[in-house]
Design a protein around this motif. Sequence first.
Motif, short mmCIF file in Angstrom:
data_model
loop_
_atom_site.label_atom_id
_atom_site.label_comp_id
_atom_site.label_asym_id
_atom_site.label_seq_id
_atom_site.Cartn_x
_atom_site.Cartn_y
_atom_site.Cartn_z
N SER A 50 7.54 -3.23 4.64
CA SER A 50 7.81 -2.37 5.79
C SER A 50 8.40 -3.20 6.92
O SER A 50 7.88 -4.26 7.26
N LYS A 148 -1.34 4.83 10.01
CA LYS A 148 -1.68 3.79 9.03
C LYS A 148 -1.84 4.41 7.64
O LYS A 148 -1.40 3.84 6.64
N ASP A 149 -2.47 5.57 7.60
CA ASP A 149 -2.65 6.26 6.32
C ASP A 149 -1.30 6.66 5.73
O ASP A 149 -1.08 6.56 4.52
N GLN A 152 0.48 3.61 4.29
CA GLN A 152 -0.11 3.23 3.01
C GLN A 152 0.36 4.16 1.89
O GLN A 152 0.68 3.69 0.78
N GLU A 153 0.44 5.44 2.18
CA GLU A 153 0.90 6.40 1.17
C GLU A 153 2.38 6.16 0.84
O GLU A 153 2.78 6.23 -0.33
N GLN A 155 3.98 3.33 0.97
CA GLN A 155 4.14 2.09 0.22
C GLN A 155 3.80 2.26 -1.25
O GLN A 155 4.19 1.43 -2.07
N GLU A 156 3.11 3.33 -1.59
CA GLU A 156 2.83 3.63 -2.99
C GLU A 156 4.03 4.28 -3.67
O GLU A 156 4.13 4.28 -4.90
#
Length: 233
Positions: A50, A148-149, A152-153, A155-156
């Motif tokens: 990121s 932040k959540d 993270q999602e 990046q998956e």
Amino acid sequence: MALKSIFKRKAVQGERQLIAQTAPKSPVTEQYRNIRTNIQFAAVGASLRSVVVTSANPAEGKTTTTANLAVVFAQQGQRVLLVDADLRKPALHTVLKEKNLQGLTSVLAGQKTLQACIRKTAADNLSFLPSGPVPPNPAEMLGSPKMKDILQELQEKFDLIIFDTPPALAVTDAQVLANICDGSILVVRSGQTDRESAQKATALLQSTSARLLGGILNDQEQKGQDYYYYYGK
């Protein structure tokens, strides 16, 4: 100017252009590829999933640079997501010729899902998440646990996420977002960005958790056919 690395490119005059998509063999697009390579070398040994792109002040070519960088990374075969995180004066949707009815702010507010807001672009491997409606509290939204959540999602689903953010000296949004990202890049404009502004913006980015990967010198005067880049301080 205390930047880790500086990359020069010739700016495209006139309206914002996605030249890396429309003219992939042009000398300007080649310079974007050079910048891509330098960013990858700057990140050797560290995870780079990121990246925040910002400038010191408005009108320094940040949005056009961000969009074209996303295209050349996608041309490598990476799954790239371009996110308009300028929640105050969003402009990436105009570069990509997309609508901005819903997007990041819609997801942050719990009104829409990421799947509903992310769209494919004309460039292979490149997806786009618009900013969405302008909120009254941009910095707070970007600094929220929900952001932040979301990261993270994302990046998956994607190999690289590139955020276009407001100018660093105008508001704190770029700093806030950089604190949850892997790297940051500062765009400066030749003949417009003064040294003091560049140094202040650099210091702000260096104070975040993200690694300052370097700077891009935009709108450098072309000398004949001499397109080039350099490392320096």
